[in-house]
Design an enzyme around this catalytic site. Structure first.
Site, PDB file in Angstrom:
ATOM      1  CG  MET A  85       4.746 -18.113 -45.358  1.00 13.98           C
ATOM      2  SD  MET A  85       5.219 -16.824 -44.363  1.00 13.98           S
ATOM      3  CE  MET A  85       4.402 -15.303 -45.311  1.00 13.98           C
ATOM      4  CB  ILE A  88      -2.841 -20.758 -36.443  1.00 16.04           C
ATOM      5  CG1 ILE A  88      -1.432 -20.784 -36.939  1.00 16.04           C
ATOM      6  CG2 ILE A  88      -3.523 -21.795 -35.537  1.00 16.04           C
ATOM      7  CD1 ILE A  88      -1.141 -21.911 -37.706  1.00 16.04           C
ATOM      8  CG  ASN A 102       5.649 -17.495 -35.151  1.00 10.71           C
ATOM      9  OD1 ASN A 102       5.767 -18.321 -36.073  1.00 10.71           O
ATOM     10  ND2 ASN A 102       5.459 -16.276 -35.172  1.00 10.71           N
ATOM     11  CG  HIS A 104       8.181 -11.868 -35.859  1.00  9.35           C
ATOM     12  ND1 HIS A 104       7.330 -11.969 -36.863  1.00  9.35           N
ATOM     13  CD2 HIS A 104       8.960 -10.639 -35.786  1.00  9.35           C
ATOM     14  CE1 HIS A 104       7.482 -10.690 -37.234  1.00  9.35           C
ATOM     15  NE2 HIS A 104       8.114  -9.931 -36.864  1.00  9.35           N
TER      16      HIS A 104
HETATM   17  C1  GRF Z   1      12.440 -17.208 -40.458  1.00 12.37           C
HETATM   18  O1  GRF Z   1      13.166 -16.385 -40.616  1.00 12.37           O
HETATM   19  C2  GRF Z   1      11.285 -17.367 -39.424  1.00 12.37           C
HETATM   20  O2  GRF Z   1      11.437 -16.190 -38.198  1.00 12.37           O
HETATM   21  C3  GRF Z   1      10.026 -16.776 -40.086  1.00 12.37           C
HETATM   22  O3  GRF Z   1       9.907 -17.435 -41.368  1.00 12.37           O
HETATM   23  C4  GRF Z   1      11.371 -17.711 -41.437  1.00 12.37           C
HETATM   24  C5  GRF Z   1      11.410 -19.259 -41.934  1.00 12.37           C
HETATM   25  O4  GRF Z   1      12.590 -19.581 -42.521  1.00 12.37           O
HETATM   26  N1  GRF Z   1       8.796 -16.884 -39.160  1.00 12.37           N
HETATM   27  P1  GRF Z   1      13.111 -21.085 -42.858  1.00 12.37           P
HETATM   28  O5  GRF Z   1      11.887 -21.543 -43.774  1.00 12.37           O
HETATM   29  O6  GRF Z   1      13.042 -21.903 -41.424  1.00 12.37           O
HETATM   30  O7  GRF Z   1      14.307 -20.885 -43.609  1.00 12.37           O
END
Ligand code: GRF
Length: 187
Positions: A85, A88, A102, A104
């Site tokens: 979060m 980059i 990544n 998504h």
């Molecule tokens: C996932 O749903 C991914 O698609 C998004 O963030 C979430 C991360 O989940 N980018 P986790 O921390 O791996 O459980």
């Protein structure tokens, strides 16, 4: 041995699924997890399976120099963003151009871009009345969620799905496919 660094900020279920998938591989390993959040659950998950996880400060992520030095020193072949979060920074993208991916939680280009993460994505899918959602694994560029798509998988959105039930379906797809896509890319 190909070496993966995972960037994660939250729960870390994908980081764990990837680390477990490669735990017995003699070709690919998860070398480390880099985070921007000291209290993220991903650290507990990694500690339980013996993988190093480090938190870098906001200033380190923003300047990027220390991050790139660390990745170079660890001889990282692929950076995997799994619920990371933070932006980059361009120096990381240019140093590892074409080697950052990544995941998504929607079928890009639908429901991507700034502000579209986690629950916000699932809410948008449901309120748009989409009958399908899914996952997208893509290369990372400076445009948020805009890099070349590597892989997608879809699931049905039921009329009684909530953001929570949809998130569960999406996580199931992520855990099933993300490690395999990484393996394919590194082979
Ligand atoms: C996932 O749903 C991914 O698609 C998004 O963030 C979430 C991360 O989940 N980018 P986790 O921390 O791996 O459980």
């Amino acid at each position: 041995m190909k070496r993966i660094a995972i960037f994660a900020s939250g729960d870390g279920s994908n980081a764990e699924a990837i680390a477990r998938y490669f735990a017995s591989s003699d070709k690919i390993c998860v070398k480390c997890v880099l985070s921007n959040r000291q209290n993220a659950r991903v650290h507990d998950r990694m500690s339980a399976i013996g993988i190093s996880s480090i938190t870098f400060s906001k200033a380190s992520w923003q300047s990027a120099t220390e991050i790139v030095e660390y990745l170079d020193q660890e001889q990282i072949d692929l950076i995997v963003l799994a619920g990371f979060m933070s932006k980059i920074e361009p120096p990381i993208i240019s140093a590892y151009n074409g080697r950052i991916i990544n995941i998504h939680p929607s079928l890009l280009p639908r429901h991507g871009g700034p502000g579209m993460w986690g629950r916000h994505v699932h809410e948008a899918v449901i309120s748009s009345g989409d009958s399908q959602s899914g996952i997208t694994i893509h290369y990372v560029t400076e445009e948020i969620d805009g890099g070349e798509i590597i892989f997608q998988a879809s699931c049905d959105v039921a009329s009684d799905d909530t953001p929570e039930t949809l998130a569960e379906k999406i996580h199931e797809l992520e855990h099933r496919y993300f490690p395999k896509v990484i393996e394919h890319l590194l082979q």
